[in-house]
Design a protein around this motif. Sequence first.
Motif, PDB file in Angstrom:
ATOM      1  N   TRP A  53      71.357  47.583  41.473  1.00 54.62           N
ATOM      2  CA  TRP A  53      70.967  48.971  41.759  1.00 54.62           C
ATOM      3  C   TRP A  53      70.193  49.578  40.591  1.00 54.62           C
ATOM      4  O   TRP A  53      69.270  50.370  40.791  1.00 54.62           O
ATOM      5  CB  TRP A  53      72.190  49.824  42.063  1.00 54.62           C
ATOM      6  N   LEU A  56      66.694  48.161  41.101  1.00 55.94           N
ATOM      7  CA  LEU A  56      66.002  48.557  42.329  1.00 55.94           C
ATOM      8  C   LEU A  56      65.773  50.063  42.443  1.00 55.94           C
ATOM      9  O   LEU A  56      64.801  50.491  43.064  1.00 55.94           O
ATOM     10  CB  LEU A  56      66.781  48.079  43.558  1.00 55.94           C
ATOM     11  N   ALA A  59      62.512  50.798  40.936  1.00 53.03           N
ATOM     12  CA  ALA A  59      61.433  49.934  41.415  1.00 53.03           C
ATOM     13  C   ALA A  59      60.940  50.336  42.799  1.00 53.03           C
ATOM     14  O   ALA A  59      59.728  50.337  43.043  1.00 53.03           O
ATOM     15  CB  ALA A  59      61.884  48.479  41.424  1.00 53.03           C
ATOM     16  N   VAL A  60      61.834  50.664  43.706  1.00 50.69           N
ATOM     17  CA  VAL A  60      61.417  50.997  45.073  1.00 50.69           C
ATOM     18  C   VAL A  60      60.546  52.253  45.109  1.00 50.69           C
ATOM     19  O   VAL A  60      59.454  52.231  45.695  1.00 50.69           O
ATOM     20  CB  VAL A  60      62.648  51.108  45.998  1.00 50.69           C
ATOM     21  N   ILE A  63      57.101  51.431  43.473  1.00 57.03           N
ATOM     22  CA  ILE A  63      56.200  50.645  44.318  1.00 57.03           C
ATOM     23  C   ILE A  63      55.606  51.535  45.404  1.00 57.03           C
ATOM     24  O   ILE A  63      54.409  51.487  45.687  1.00 57.03           O
ATOM     25  CB  ILE A  63      56.938  49.430  44.905  1.00 57.03           C
ATOM     26  N   ALA A 131      53.530  44.986  48.194  1.00 58.40           N
ATOM     27  CA  ALA A 131      54.800  45.698  48.032  1.00 58.40           C
ATOM     28  C   ALA A 131      55.973  44.742  48.167  1.00 58.40           C
ATOM     29  O   ALA A 131      56.925  44.792  47.369  1.00 58.40           O
ATOM     30  CB  ALA A 131      54.904  46.823  49.058  1.00 58.40           C
ATOM     31  N   ALA A 132      55.924  43.869  49.161  1.00 57.14           N
ATOM     32  CA  ALA A 132      57.005  42.895  49.342  1.00 57.14           C
ATOM     33  C   ALA A 132      57.080  41.935  48.152  1.00 57.14           C
ATOM     34  O   ALA A 132      58.176  41.575  47.706  1.00 57.14           O
ATOM     35  CB  ALA A 132      56.791  42.119  50.638  1.00 57.14           C
ATOM     36  N   GLY A 134      56.223  42.650  45.077  1.00 59.50           N
ATOM     37  CA  GLY A 134      56.813  43.395  43.959  1.00 59.50           C
ATOM     38  C   GLY A 134      58.324  43.491  44.071  1.00 59.50           C
ATOM     39  O   GLY A 134      59.052  43.283  43.089  1.00 59.50           O
ATOM     40  N   LEU A 135      58.815  43.790  45.273  1.00 55.85           N
ATOM     41  CA  LEU A 135      60.267  43.851  45.465  1.00 55.85           C
ATOM     42  C   LEU A 135      60.912  42.476  45.295  1.00 55.85           C
ATOM     43  O   LEU A 135      62.007  42.357  44.733  1.00 55.85           O
ATOM     44  CB  LEU A 135      60.595  44.421  46.839  1.00 55.85           C
ATOM     45  N   VAL A 138      61.265  41.766  41.645  1.00 58.41           N
ATOM     46  CA  VAL A 138      62.409  42.483  41.065  1.00 58.41           C
ATOM     47  C   VAL A 138      63.708  41.775  41.427  1.00 58.41           C
ATOM     48  O   VAL A 138      64.577  41.549  40.563  1.00 58.41           O
ATOM     49  CB  VAL A 138      62.431  43.955  41.544  1.00 58.41           C
ATOM     50  N   LEU A 139      63.862  41.406  42.684  1.00 63.61           N
ATOM     51  CA  LEU A 139      65.085  40.724  43.108  1.00 63.61           C
ATOM     52  C   LEU A 139      65.240  39.373  42.418  1.00 63.61           C
ATOM     53  O   LEU A 139      66.356  39.001  42.026  1.00 63.61           O
ATOM     54  CB  LEU A 139      65.091  40.545  44.625  1.00 63.61           C
TER      55      LEU A 139
END
Length: 161
Positions: A53, A56, A59-60, A63, A131-132, A134-135, A138-139
């Motif tokens: 968390w 994210l 980050a969300v 982005i 965007a996907a 980038g996420l 991060v994950l």
Amino acid sequence: MDLVDLAIVVAMAIAGGGLLVAVVEGITSRRRAYAAQVATGVPRATIGRGLLWAALAPAVPAIGLALTVGYLLARGLFADRSGGGYQSTVCDAGPELCGDPATSARYTRTEWVPEVTVTPHVPWEQLAWLAAGGLAAVLLTVGVGLLFLRASTTVEELRTT
């Protein structure tokens, strides 16, 4: 892959590496606090979800904001282009009949050129993939950083050196 896409991939790789270093450094610098939490009964999974968390949460929105600013900036720089909206004189005969003032009136007509507006194309699919990506970066970096969590939360970390 063109040069812009390559630059974006390189920038995402550098940002992912920086995030990985930050996550691992945060885990190792707080290893005594995490070890104390595990020793008092806090599951490692709870600490891991907290770290997820923490990565994210900024980050969300970042982005989403980056995509919005990029879209609005492109729309501001490359506004709708329009052309037409005027009359044009067309001669249907050859140059000798159209060039003669006595005969040009029979072969000349006036046409209206309608106004046409062209909106620049927005590559929504490519933006969604960025965007996907980038996420996912991060994950992935948080997942790799969590590998260091087990080693950093052992009871031996509570001992003073």
